[in-house]
Design a protein around this motif. Structure first.
Motif, PDB file in Angstrom:
ATOM      1  N   VAL A 193       0.850  -1.194   0.000  1.00  0.00           N
ATOM      2  CA  VAL A 193       0.000   0.000   0.000  1.00  0.00           C
ATOM      3  C   VAL A 193       0.884   1.242   0.000  1.00  0.00           C
ATOM      4  O   VAL A 193       1.949   1.265   0.628  1.00  0.00           O
ATOM      5  CB  VAL A 193      -0.915   0.012   1.249  1.00  0.00           C
ATOM      6  CG1 VAL A 193      -1.587   1.356   1.428  1.00  0.00           C
ATOM      7  CG2 VAL A 193      -1.955  -1.097   1.157  1.00  0.00           C
ATOM      8  N   GLU A 194       0.460   2.262  -0.706  1.00  0.00           N
ATOM      9  CA  GLU A 194       1.140   3.554  -0.630  1.00  0.00           C
ATOM     10  C   GLU A 194       0.118   4.638  -0.313  1.00  0.00           C
ATOM     11  O   GLU A 194      -1.073   4.495  -0.600  1.00  0.00           O
ATOM     12  CB  GLU A 194       1.866   3.886  -1.941  1.00  0.00           C
ATOM     13  CG  GLU A 194       0.953   4.128  -3.130  1.00  0.00           C
ATOM     14  CD  GLU A 194       1.687   4.596  -4.369  1.00  0.00           C
ATOM     15  OE1 GLU A 194       2.911   4.848  -4.284  1.00  0.00           O
ATOM     16  OE2 GLU A 194       1.036   4.720  -5.436  1.00  0.00           O
ATOM     17  N   ILE A 195       0.607   5.716   0.305  1.00  0.00           N
ATOM     18  CA  ILE A 195      -0.256   6.846   0.660  1.00  0.00           C
ATOM     19  C   ILE A 195       0.307   8.102   0.025  1.00  0.00           C
ATOM     20  O   ILE A 195       1.485   8.431   0.213  1.00  0.00           O
ATOM     21  CB  ILE A 195      -0.332   7.031   2.182  1.00  0.00           C
ATOM     22  CG1 ILE A 195      -0.830   5.754   2.866  1.00  0.00           C
ATOM     23  CG2 ILE A 195      -1.250   8.211   2.535  1.00  0.00           C
ATOM     24  CD1 ILE A 195      -0.716   5.794   4.380  1.00  0.00           C
ATOM     25  N   LEU A 196      -0.518   8.785  -0.740  1.00  0.00           N
ATOM     26  CA  LEU A 196      -0.133  10.059  -1.340  1.00  0.00           C
ATOM     27  C   LEU A 196      -0.956  11.157  -0.678  1.00  0.00           C
ATOM     28  O   LEU A 196      -2.191  11.151  -0.763  1.00  0.00           O
ATOM     29  CB  LEU A 196      -0.362  10.066  -2.850  1.00  0.00           C
ATOM     30  CG  LEU A 196       0.541   9.111  -3.644  1.00  0.00           C
ATOM     31  CD1 LEU A 196      -0.173   7.782  -3.874  1.00  0.00           C
ATOM     32  CD2 LEU A 196       0.949   9.726  -4.974  1.00  0.00           C
ATOM     33  N   LEU A 197      -0.288  12.051  -0.004  1.00  0.00           N
ATOM     34  CA  LEU A 197      -0.931  13.163   0.688  1.00  0.00           C
ATOM     35  C   LEU A 197      -0.670  14.436  -0.104  1.00  0.00           C
ATOM     36  O   LEU A 197       0.474  14.866  -0.248  1.00  0.00           O
ATOM     37  CB  LEU A 197      -0.364  13.297   2.105  1.00  0.00           C
ATOM     38  CG  LEU A 197      -0.879  14.466   2.945  1.00  0.00           C
ATOM     39  CD1 LEU A 197      -2.382  14.348   3.186  1.00  0.00           C
ATOM     40  CD2 LEU A 197      -0.125  14.529   4.283  1.00  0.00           C
ATOM     41  N   ILE A 198      -1.729  15.021  -0.639  1.00  0.00           N
ATOM     42  CA  ILE A 198      -1.606  16.250  -1.426  1.00  0.00           C
ATOM     43  C   ILE A 198      -2.076  17.383  -0.541  1.00  0.00           C
ATOM     44  O   ILE A 198      -3.277  17.597  -0.344  1.00  0.00           O
ATOM     45  CB  ILE A 198      -2.428  16.180  -2.729  1.00  0.00           C
ATOM     46  CG1 ILE A 198      -2.038  14.936  -3.540  1.00  0.00           C
ATOM     47  CG2 ILE A 198      -2.186  17.422  -3.569  1.00  0.00           C
ATOM     48  CD1 ILE A 198      -2.821  13.707  -3.233  1.00  0.00           C
TER      49      ILE A 198
ATOM     50  N   SER B  85       5.902   6.171   5.379  1.00  0.00           N
ATOM     51  CA  SER B  85       6.500   6.445   4.056  1.00  0.00           C
ATOM     52  C   SER B  85       5.500   7.122   3.126  1.00  0.00           C
ATOM     53  O   SER B  85       5.326   6.739   1.962  1.00  0.00           O
ATOM     54  CB  SER B  85       7.018   5.146   3.429  1.00  0.00           C
ATOM     55  OG  SER B  85       8.022   4.562   4.234  1.00  0.00           O
ATOM     56  N   VAL B  86       4.832   8.127   3.663  1.00  0.00           N
ATOM     57  CA  VAL B  86       3.834   8.870   2.888  1.00  0.00           C
ATOM     58  C   VAL B  86       4.525   9.721   1.832  1.00  0.00           C
ATOM     59  O   VAL B  86       5.528  10.386   2.110  1.00  0.00           O
ATOM     60  CB  VAL B  86       2.982   9.765   3.807  1.00  0.00           C
ATOM     61  CG1 VAL B  86       2.038  10.638   2.990  1.00  0.00           C
ATOM     62  CG2 VAL B  86       2.194   8.903   4.791  1.00  0.00           C
TER      63      VAL B  86
END
Length: 322
Positions: free
Chosen positions: A36-41, A59-60
């Motif tokens: 899983v990956e998390i992208l925080l904009i 590891s965002v």
């Protein structure tokens, strides 16, 4: 080939305490987080130390944007940097159940299902307004629906590309536009097997009134380019009609036309009563009838003001462009 199954895409602006709970709920999912990956904009200028520590721990991928783009633009930007086969769009104020991702992926394996979302549950000690919002959100469950709220959505990257992304020209109502486009490809499924708490749900009527004015500003703009189901038309017509009736009642009172004022108020009350009685059946004994009447008595005028505000802005913008 990427080893990432799912990319979580989270636009964010403002307070961090709810975002921290959102990220921690992802951390607590019953799923291999290595996949899983998390992208925080983020539209914030900086982070607190607590957020920085959690971003590093998970590891965002942090993308900072400060040019005031719409939430749709932020989501689309997140997709550009995502590697996952599936995309999970979350608002930065939701707390997911531990089985959320498992259920979403299972739901998307249903025949002809394009988009999946979990149902909303109340927070602890939820006030009447939050209970109303939750009940309305869960009016229909465990079946294909015509609309899904944008707070928690999951779909494949392939289907996202077929839909064409989120509508970047809309400030609000983008989820209506996006999910209507998705429904052209297959079913939208709203499941009770997983859930989320909307941490930022409306809890005070005054704040709700102001928010609904803001939410209503893209009502008319969201109609362009999509098919409007019959069940959605009252949401455009009723608020404007009620605002007109209130105006007539006020003018009638000022000029002593009491009969006109009385009839206008009676006509105003009719849809409020009908909608309130329907809502009362949904909320049951958990919310008093007076709170239900108060909700619609404020909701409809606020939505009308927002719709009119959005229409005036569009007229001014068009005039300016000419």
């Amino acid at each position: 080939m990427s080893n990432i199954d799912v990319s979580f895409i989270i636009p964010h602006k403002g307070r961090e305490e709810m975002l921290l709970k959102t990220l921690r709920s992802i951390q607590g999912l019953h799923y291999d987080l290595a996949r899983v990956e998390i992208l925080l904009i983020s539209q914030n200028e900086g982070n607190s130390r607590e957020l920085d520590e959690l971003v590093n721990e998970l590891s965002v991928k942090l993308i900072r944007i400060t040019d005031g783009r719409t939430i749709s633009a932020l989501r689309n930007l997140g997709v550009e940097g995502a590697q996952g086969q599936y995309l999970a769009f979350l608002d930065a104020d939701v707390k997911l159940s531990a089985n959320w991702l498992e259920v979403m992926l299972t739901t998307l394996r249903r025949p002809n299902t394009v988009l999946a979302a979990a149902h909303q549950v109340n927070s602890s000690e939820a006030p009447s307004l939050e209970r109303i919002r939750t009940a309305l959100s869960n009016a229909v469950l465990d079946c294909a629906v015509t609309f899904l709220p944008g707070r928690n959505l999951c779909l494949s990257r392939h289907d996202f590309e077929r839909i064409g992304g989120f509508p970047e020209h809309l400030i609000t109502c983008e989820d209506y536009y996006f999910t209507e486009r998705a429904s052209r490809l297959g079913e939208l499924y709203y499941t009770s097997e997983a859930c989320y708490v909307h941490l930022g749900e409306d809890k005070e009527y005054t704040k709700m009134f102001r928010k609904e004015i803001w939410r209503g500003q893209s009502n008319l703009a969201s109609i362009k380019g999509r098919t409007i189901p019959l069940r959605e038309w009252p949401s455009f017509i009723v608020p404007i009609g009620l605002l007109i009736l209130l105006g007539i009642a006020s003018v009638g009172t000022i000029f002593g036309q009491w009969l006109i004022a009385l009839w206008s108020l009676m006509l105003f009350s009719l849809p409020v009563v009908v909608y309130s009685l329907r809502l009362k059946r949904l909320v049951g004994a958990s919310v008093p009838l007076t709170s239900v009447f108060k909700f619609y008595g404020l909701f409809f005028p606020a939505r009308a003001l927002g719709t009119l505000s959005g229409a005036l802005k569009e007229v001014k913008t068009s005039s300016h462009n000419e």
